[in-house]
Scaffold this active site. Structure first.
Site, short mmCIF file in Angstrom:
data_model
loop_
_atom_site.label_atom_id
_atom_site.label_comp_id
_atom_site.label_asym_id
_atom_site.label_seq_id
_atom_site.Cartn_x
_atom_site.Cartn_y
_atom_site.Cartn_z
N HIS A 184 -83.40 -11.30 -67.91
CA HIS A 184 -82.19 -12.01 -68.31
C HIS A 184 -81.73 -12.93 -67.20
CE1 HIS A 184 -78.84 -9.62 -66.22
NE2 HIS A 184 -79.94 -8.99 -65.88
N ASP A 197 -73.19 -1.88 -61.45
CA ASP A 197 -74.10 -1.11 -62.30
C ASP A 197 -75.39 -1.92 -62.44
OD1 ASP A 197 -74.95 0.88 -63.96
OD2 ASP A 197 -73.69 0.33 -65.66
N TYR A 257 -79.82 -13.89 -61.08
CA TYR A 257 -79.50 -15.18 -60.46
C TYR A 257 -80.59 -15.69 -59.52
CZ TYR A 257 -74.94 -13.87 -62.28
OH TYR A 257 -73.91 -13.49 -63.10
N TYR A 294 -68.72 -18.57 -62.09
CA TYR A 294 -68.45 -18.19 -60.70
C TYR A 294 -69.74 -17.85 -59.95
CZ TYR A 294 -69.25 -13.14 -61.31
OH TYR A 294 -69.83 -11.91 -61.52
N ARG A 295 -70.85 -17.81 -60.68
CA ARG A 295 -72.18 -17.65 -60.09
C ARG A 295 -73.15 -18.49 -60.90
NH1 ARG A 295 -73.91 -11.49 -58.52
NH2 ARG A 295 -71.91 -10.51 -58.90
#
Length: 496
Positions: free
Chosen positions: A353, A119, A61, A435-436
């Site tokens: 990613h 994780d 993010y 949600y993010r």
């Protein structure tokens, strides 16, 4: 203060070709709440924008990179205090405490407690909780198991929420509410203050722990899988669960090139060969059951009886008693953090990613329709669809949509950015949201929350202007900008 070559650590490590657009100007590392107050005093005097991070490892993010280029990173990684109460099963942690730190602290003290961890486990407990992060045990809803906060406001005022507003109240980390409004949620995914301490609840070590892992052969099996799981979740038999599609299962053990050397996504024939030769299903599901052996025996029967109705289901069960060693493949389900990164070698090169996660209702047919549409969108940009579902609440899933790409390939970076935007737009058409969001998409996602002419954002902006009038704290986080920058952005966009 950090600058120069050391500043590279604060750039977005997985940036899809946008790192320079979100480059910080430096970093400052306070070691206490009082030092945070001192930094805020300077920032307010000079109107210096700060971008607060606990450890800055929210890699999918944006990492530690700020929304506003040139911001100074307020790095809280030196704040590493831990307190644990074994009798009442809670901890108080500062921002620099990782899941590995907390696990080691509890193990060294021989407390009969488990944590719930992400994780990998080298991220911040506090930082992940504030971002509504999730895990794999009954305590997997990290924000839901947070209790009590210490916050430094933009003007340097230190506030404790809940019962912490009363000096010395021993129930501060035990009871979420108090006399008056509940404030904790204001400081999650926001830029209204700097959180310097939180309470989190810990899980008593269970007598018995069973891991149930299932494979399902067909894409359409997801419908009865979800509908059956929903019943077990609502009945309280299954505490949380994760589901992964074929690519998420395969990507940790193989690469795309082993199955197909053509351009674009894998054709169905290659997917069929992959699942057959690797001995995996189109979908995999796993979860833990926790408690006393007699109760778990009945729960295992209920689970097996429910899912065995789906033709071709394969089941593996592993059970561990208190004190027995738990192998690495089941570690996170027992709250044991690892240092393994998400496997990103599917396309080779410098694997990276970005995420486009949605909150979706736990209804099978609806999800299959969504999954097929998102697969079309992934494939249209030349990517395979890496899909996961995590149920930390019994009525919904977090549906991760990981876009894996080579960050050294400019063309792949451009396609990854285009796909991210398309996924957000398509979700909004379905009245769904994430949600993010990656820092480059925060404004775009925030704009999707449009009820009553974006009334929620207008409220956030009023709170921002009241609590941080100089606009120094994390401008742009979650699409919330201070007044001056808000007006400048509106003028740039041609808004009145």
């Amino acid at each position: 203060m950090i600058s120069g070559d050391r500043l590279a650590a604060y750039f977005d490590p997985y940036s899809p070709g946008l790192a320079d657009a979100y480059a910080p100007s430096g970093a400052v590392l306070p070691a206490s709440a009082d030092e945070v107050r001192a930094v805020l005093g300077v920032a307010n005097n000079y109107r210096l924008p700060l971008w607060t991070v606990s450890l800055g490892r929210n890699y999918a993010y944006g990492g530690a990179a700020p929304c506003l280029k040139g911001s100074m990173v307020l790095d809280l990684s030196r704040m590493r205090a831990i307190e644990v109460n074994a009798e009442l099963a809670y901890a108080l942690v500062e921002p620099g405490v990782t899941y590995l730190d907390l696990y080691k602290f509890i193990r060294d003290k021989k407390h009969p407690l488990w944590i719930d961890c992400t994780d990998p486990g080298w991220g911040s407990v506090l930082g992940n909780t504030l971002e509504h992060g999730i895990g794999y045990t009954p305590y997997g809803d990290h924000a839901g198991h947070q209790c009590g906060m210490e916050v430094v406001l933009a003007d340097g005022e230190i506030v404790r929420t809940g019962l912490g507003a009363m000096s010395g109240n021993p129930a501060w980390p035990l009871y979420k509410y108090a006399f008056g409004p509940t404030l904790d949620g204001l400081f999650m995914q926001s830029n209204f203050g700097v959180v310097t301490k939180i309470g989190i609840w810990l899980m008593p070590e269970p007598e018995t722990f069973s891991v149930m892992e299932m494979m399902f052969r067909r894409e359409e099996d997801i419908v009865p899988m979800i509908d059956a799981l929903r019943v077990l979740r609502l009945d309280g038999i299954v505490p949380t669960a994760t589901i992964a599609n074929w690519m998420r299962i395969a990507a940790g053990n193989t690469t795309r090139a082993e199955w197909y050397d053509g351009k674009g996504p894998l054709p169905q024939s290659a997917i069929d060969r992959l699942t057959k030769e690797m001995g995996i299903g189109y979908w995999g599901m796993r979860f833990g059951l926790y408690g006393r052996e007699k109760i778990l025996a009945e729960q295992r029967k209920a689970v097996e009886g429910t899912f065995s109705r789906i033709e071709g289901m394969g089941l593996a069960v592993a059970t561990y008693r208190r004190g027995e060693a738990i192998p690495p493949e089941h570690a996170t389900l027992a709250g044991i953090p690892s240092v393994d990164l998400m496997p990103l070698n599917w396309l080779g090169g410098a694997g990276a990613h970005i995420e486009c996660p949605l909150v979706v209702p736990m209804r099978g047919a609806e999800f299959l329709d969504l999954y097929r549409r998102r697969t079309e969108l992934f494939n249209a940009e030349g990517f395979d669809h890496y899909c996961g579902l995590t149920s930390t609440t019994p009525r919904s899933f977090i549906n991760t949509g990981s876009i894996i790409f080579d960050r050294n390939d400019a063309e792949q970076c451009a396609r990854a950015r285009a796909l991210g935007k398309t996924l957000i737009e398509d979700a909004h058409k379905r009245q769904l949201s994430g949600y993010r969001a990656h820092i480059s998409e925060m404004d775009f996602v925030a704009a999707q929350f449009d009820f009553n002419d974006h009334a929620a954002m207008r409220l956030y902006e009023r709170l921002k202007d009241a609590l941080d009038p100089a606009g120094v704290l994390s401008p742009g986080k979650q699409g919330i900008w201070p007044k001056d920058l808000r007006h400048a952005k509106d003028e740039e966009a041609g808004k009145p």
